[in-house]
Design a protein around this motif. Structure first.
Motif, mmCIF file in Angstrom:
data_model
loop_
_atom_site.group_PDB
_atom_site.id
_atom_site.type_symbol
_atom_site.label_atom_id
_atom_site.label_comp_id
_atom_site.label_asym_id
_atom_site.label_seq_id
_atom_site.Cartn_x
_atom_site.Cartn_y
_atom_site.Cartn_z
ATOM 1 N N LYS A 188 15.506 -6.917 -11.025
ATOM 2 C CA LYS A 188 15.032 -6.938 -12.416
ATOM 3 C C LYS A 188 16.185 -7.303 -13.353
ATOM 4 N N ILE A 189 15.815 -7.676 -14.568
ATOM 5 C CA ILE A 189 16.791 -8.155 -15.550
ATOM 6 C C ILE A 189 17.229 -7.022 -16.469
ATOM 7 N N LYS A 190 18.532 -6.892 -16.633
ATOM 8 C CA LYS A 190 19.092 -5.904 -17.560
ATOM 9 C C LYS A 190 19.140 -6.492 -18.965
ATOM 10 N N ASN A 191 19.711 -7.725 -19.092
ATOM 11 C CA ASN A 191 19.769 -8.367 -20.398
ATOM 12 C C ASN A 191 20.088 -9.848 -20.275
ATOM 13 N N LEU A 192 19.891 -10.543 -21.387
ATOM 14 C CA LEU A 192 20.263 -11.951 -21.501
ATOM 15 C C LEU A 192 21.012 -12.087 -22.811
ATOM 16 N N ARG A 193 22.249 -12.499 -22.738
ATOM 17 C CA ARG A 193 23.080 -12.685 -23.933
ATOM 18 C C ARG A 193 23.073 -14.168 -24.283
ATOM 19 N N THR A 206 33.019 -18.961 -22.185
ATOM 20 C CA THR A 206 33.070 -18.529 -20.786
ATOM 21 C C THR A 206 32.136 -17.343 -20.592
ATOM 22 N N ALA A 207 31.856 -17.037 -19.352
ATOM 23 C CA ALA A 207 31.004 -15.887 -19.046
ATOM 24 C C ALA A 207 31.625 -14.605 -19.589
ATOM 25 N N ALA A 264 22.919 -14.108 -18.060
ATOM 26 C CA ALA A 264 21.904 -13.170 -17.572
ATOM 27 C C ALA A 264 22.581 -12.123 -16.699
ATOM 28 N N THR A 265 22.221 -10.868 -16.931
ATOM 29 C CA THR A 265 22.741 -9.771 -16.125
ATOM 30 C C THR A 265 21.564 -9.005 -15.537
ATOM 31 N N ASP A 322 24.608 -8.165 -10.993
ATOM 32 C CA ASP A 322 24.880 -9.580 -10.717
ATOM 33 C C ASP A 322 24.683 -10.351 -12.015
ATOM 34 N N THR A 323 25.443 -11.437 -12.177
ATOM 35 C CA THR A 323 25.311 -12.244 -13.391
ATOM 36 C C THR A 323 25.187 -13.721 -13.053
ATOM 37 N N THR A 324 24.593 -14.450 -13.991
ATOM 38 C CA THR A 324 24.536 -15.908 -13.916
ATOM 39 C C THR A 324 24.833 -16.434 -15.313
#
Length: 150
Positions: A65-70, A83-84, A130-131, A136-138
């Motif tokens: 599941k998704i925690k957040n999208l910055r 940068t990330a 996305a976290t 995990d992040t992308t």
């Protein structure tokens, strides 16, 4: 060989022999292990009062599941290259689950007429980080683009 495997194999052979092919799929089988950002769009709209608004929307999937999208919007002419690591401190989109593993995330920002008049015209990029709940992040440095016109 287990009895369950033998029975499953016999059922598949019987289905093929009968000319019927049955495909069994699992929605979770296609869910990524790391966050995946897709269907990203950005819409910049000049408002009647001289202000402006930006709406960025994306579908984000992850098996935990998704925690957040910055989200960060920036003019291409600025030469910025976020940068990330820098994205960890920018504003978050609002994410709503559409299934157990996919969320639709929306980020909206409005500017006053005075602020909108100072925005550089031309192409802008939207970067997104996305976290997932498992951390995990992308990072998508160019998740979407839009054009600012005065």
């Amino acid at each position: 060989m287990s009895k369950r495997l033998v029975v499953s194999s016999l059922a598949a052979v019987a289905a093929v022999a009968a000319g019927t092919v049955v495909f069994v799929s699992s929605a979770d089988a296609a869910v990524p292990d790391k966050p995946e950002i897709s269907k990203a769009t950005a819409h910049y709209t000049a408002e009647a009062d001289g202000g402006a608004s930006l709406t960025f929307t994306a579908s984000v999937a992850d098996n935990s599941k998704i925690k957040n999208l910055r989200v960060l919007a920036w003019p291409a002419s600025s030469g910025l290259a976020p940068t990330a690591a820098e994205m960890r401190d920018v504003e978050e989109a609002t994410c709503k689950a559409t299934s157990t593993t996919v969320s639709t995330c929306t980020y909206t920002v409005k500017t006053s007429a005075k602020e909108a008049a100072t925005l550089p015209e031309g192409v802008w990029h939207v970067s997104a980080l996305a976290t997932a709940k498992d951390h995990d992040t992308t990072f998508a440095p160019h998740a979407a683009t839009f054009t600012v016109k005065h």
